[in-house]
Design a protein around this motif. Structure first.
Motif, PDB file in Angstrom:
ATOM      1  N   GLN A   1     -10.612  -2.254  10.327  1.00 25.46           N
ATOM      2  CA  GLN A   1     -11.587  -3.115   9.664  1.00 25.46           C
ATOM      3  C   GLN A   1     -11.418  -3.076   8.144  1.00 25.46           C
ATOM      4  O   GLN A   1     -11.619  -4.083   7.454  1.00 25.46           O
ATOM      5  N   LYS A   2     -11.044  -1.928   7.612  1.00 28.01           N
ATOM      6  CA  LYS A   2     -10.783  -1.804   6.176  1.00 28.01           C
ATOM      7  C   LYS A   2      -9.657  -2.742   5.750  1.00 28.01           C
ATOM      8  O   LYS A   2      -9.662  -3.265   4.629  1.00 28.01           O
ATOM      9  N   GLU A   3      -8.704  -2.954   6.641  1.00 25.56           N
ATOM     10  CA  GLU A   3      -7.590  -3.846   6.337  1.00 25.56           C
ATOM     11  C   GLU A   3      -7.963  -5.316   6.452  1.00 25.56           C
ATOM     12  O   GLU A   3      -7.162  -6.188   6.089  1.00 25.56           O
TER      13      GLU A   3
ATOM     14  N   HIS B   1       0.845  -1.202   0.000  1.00 26.65           N
ATOM     15  CA  HIS B   1       0.000   0.000   0.000  1.00 26.65           C
ATOM     16  C   HIS B   1       0.882   1.255   0.000  1.00 26.65           C
ATOM     17  O   HIS B   1       0.868   2.028   0.959  1.00 26.65           O
TER      18      HIS B   1
ATOM     19  N   GLU C   1     -12.143   2.107  11.893  1.00 26.96           N
ATOM     20  CA  GLU C   1     -12.525   2.052  10.479  1.00 26.96           C
ATOM     21  C   GLU C   1     -11.359   1.555   9.624  1.00 26.96           C
ATOM     22  O   GLU C   1     -11.534   0.721   8.734  1.00 26.96           O
ATOM     23  N   GLN C   2     -10.162   2.050   9.911  1.00 24.02           N
ATOM     24  CA  GLN C   2      -8.987   1.636   9.147  1.00 24.02           C
ATOM     25  C   GLN C   2      -8.648   0.168   9.401  1.00 24.02           C
ATOM     26  O   GLN C   2      -8.348  -0.583   8.474  1.00 24.02           O
TER      27      GLN C   2
ATOM     28  N   THR D   1      -5.149  11.183   7.032  1.00 21.78           N
ATOM     29  CA  THR D   1      -6.248  10.744   7.882  1.00 21.78           C
ATOM     30  C   THR D   1      -5.975  11.149   9.329  1.00 21.78           C
ATOM     31  O   THR D   1      -4.921  10.812   9.879  1.00 21.78           O
TER      32      THR D   1
END
Length: 471
Positions: free
Chosen positions: A221-223, A66, A218-219, A385
């Motif tokens: 869980q996004k991963e 990433h 949020e980050q 962020t």
């Protein structure tokens, strides 16, 4: 049994105990330091140092896949989990000499590698020694709390004390506990290629600002981390190499289980009642960190029953040393103690939360903030962020929360301001190098003054008059 008389006897060679021992010995006191397990305590061997080392490996792996839109192609990282753990071991080994028995014996300290307990109010005993001391400091730290979950005692589970010895990469790591340790290790293992499920009975990272934690969660869980909130682990079982955790809402099966639900203070072996040392879950102390029942005895770090952080133990040592060396009645505070969670993005806090500030100061609280996506360095590095939120009362910061890149570093400015009673003007007047993330703090301070300068009719009237008559 050999008998020793000394000025200070310290039980526990973690951050707090080592700091007291070094300070007292170098000021001329006769010091005995007793440690029944590993020098350096939890932080060096099982906590801060190994966890941040593993997080570094995970961050490197994630960065390869990433990189962002910065002209560098992504690549699939080849993760060697065992080598990542070897990196952890090398870091611990590199730092260990600073906390070693040999170093502290070099200060003239008598170091005993045994378990200790009270014989009476001024006497400590081990298997081979009896130590009579003018002052006794309890610095025994804490250990992972293992909850009474049905079936857990029959399962091969991990805690932070065993996780870093693991060399086999978990196929699917289940984490019970969504606090800082649980969430840090969950994200790290996901980035190292594991499937990860976190089970939290309440709200993950529930002690921090909800607005800030939502950014972190949020980050994560996004991963790909599966986060289960509001479900208590009720039963655990193991069969065929798989571990299943049952909750009120369902069951979750993985290859490995990490229990990270909190800490318990290490006081069980001390025979505190024999020393007339009051205690409940920790040693009962006053604001001087002195036992409420035995004035010879002090407690620092986790043993004092306050915030459980390595830097707090070091701070406590600085509170206790003037008392045992010079009889100065120094007191410990908590309002200026920062903490950080080293997820990506990082989460850091100092002072009052927004809710606490409003409860304590009512309508006198002003909330100012500045976002990362308005900072030039954050934009240049694609780390946009996050935000800083500062709670201000009568011109002084009383609390701050930062979520974003390097939040653990950036919180330092607000920690210094709150510890020293500085006003927002001290922050806004500070000149910082450009471009840096630290400018986020300065811009937040500027946001406090902006309405007074740019939205004030009186200021505008004065400016017009000055401009009219200025030569």
């Amino acid at each position: 049994m050999e008998k020793i008389k000394c000025d200070v006897c310290i039980i526990g060679a973690g951050s707090g105990g080592l700091s007291v021992a070094a300070g007292a010995a170098q000021m001329g006191a006769k010091v005995v330091l007793i440690e029944g397990h590993k020098m350096g305590g939890d932080c060096l061997n099982y906590g801060c140092v190994p966890s941040k080392s593993l997080i570094a490996s995970a961050k490197a792996a994630y960065g390869m896949s990433h990189p962002g839109e910065i002209g560098v192609a992504s690549a699939e990282p080849k993760v060697d989990y065992a080598e990542a753990k070897d990196h952890v071991a090398r870091v611990v080994e590199t730092i260990a000499p600073v906390d070693s028995q040999e170093r502290f014996e070099g200060f003239g300290i008598t170091v005993l590698r045994e378990w200790a307990s009270f014989k009476d109010e001024k006497t400590i005993v081990t298997d081979t020694h009896e130590i009579t001391a003018r002052r006794i400091v309890i610095a025994t730290g804490s250990s992972p709390f293992v909850p009474p979950i049905d079936g857990l005692d029959g399962v091969d589970y991990l805690t932070n004390e065993t996780l870093f010895d693991l060399r086999e990469k978990p196929e699917h790591l289940i984490v019970i506990g969504g606090g800082p340790i649980g969430m840090e290790m969950a994200q790290a293992h996901r980035r190292l290629g594991c499937e990860v499920t976190v089970i939290e009975g309440g709200k993950a990272l529930g002690k921090d600002d909800p607005e800030a934690t939502s950014v972190v969660l949020e980050q994560i869980q996004k991963e790909g981390v599966v986060l289960v909130e509001g479900q208590q682990a009720k039963r655990v079982s193991q069969s065929g190499g798989k571990i299943t955790v049952e909750t009120d809402g369902g069951s979750y099966t993985g290859s490995h289980l990490l229990v990270a639900v909190g800490r318990k203070v290490n006081i069980d072996k001390l025979d505190l009642d024999k020393g007339n040392v009051a205690h409940d879950r920790a040693v009962t102390v006053d604001d001087r960190l002195r036992s409420t029942t035995n004035k010879r005895v002090f407690a620092v770090g986790d043993a004092a029953g306050r915030l459980q952080f390595t830097h707090v133990a070091g701070y406590h040592a600085g509170v206790v040393i003037p008392q045992i060396m010079f009889g100065l009645p120094t007191k410990a505070k908590q309002s200026h103690i920062p903490w950080a969670t080293y997820t990506s993005p990082e989460l850091a806090h100092v002072g009052l939360t927004e809710q606490q500030a409003r409860e304590e100061h009512g309508g006198n609280v002003k909330v100012v903030r500045f976002n990362y996506d308005e900072n030039d360095r954050a934009i240049a590095t694609e780390k946009t962020t996050g935000f800083v939120k500062v709670l201000v009362v009568r011109g002084k910061p009383v609390g701050a929360t930062i979520v974003g890149e390097s939040a653990g570093e950036l919180i330092s400015m607000w920690s210094m301001a709150i510890a020293n009673g500085l006003k927002m003007k001290a922050i806004s007047d500070t000149v910082l190098p450009y471009p840096t993330l630290a400018e986020i703090n300065k811009r937040a301070a500027g946001a406090y003054f902006s309405p007074m300068l740019f939205e004030n009719d009186t200021v505008k009237t004065v400016v017009r008059l000055v401009q009219k008559y200025l030569p």
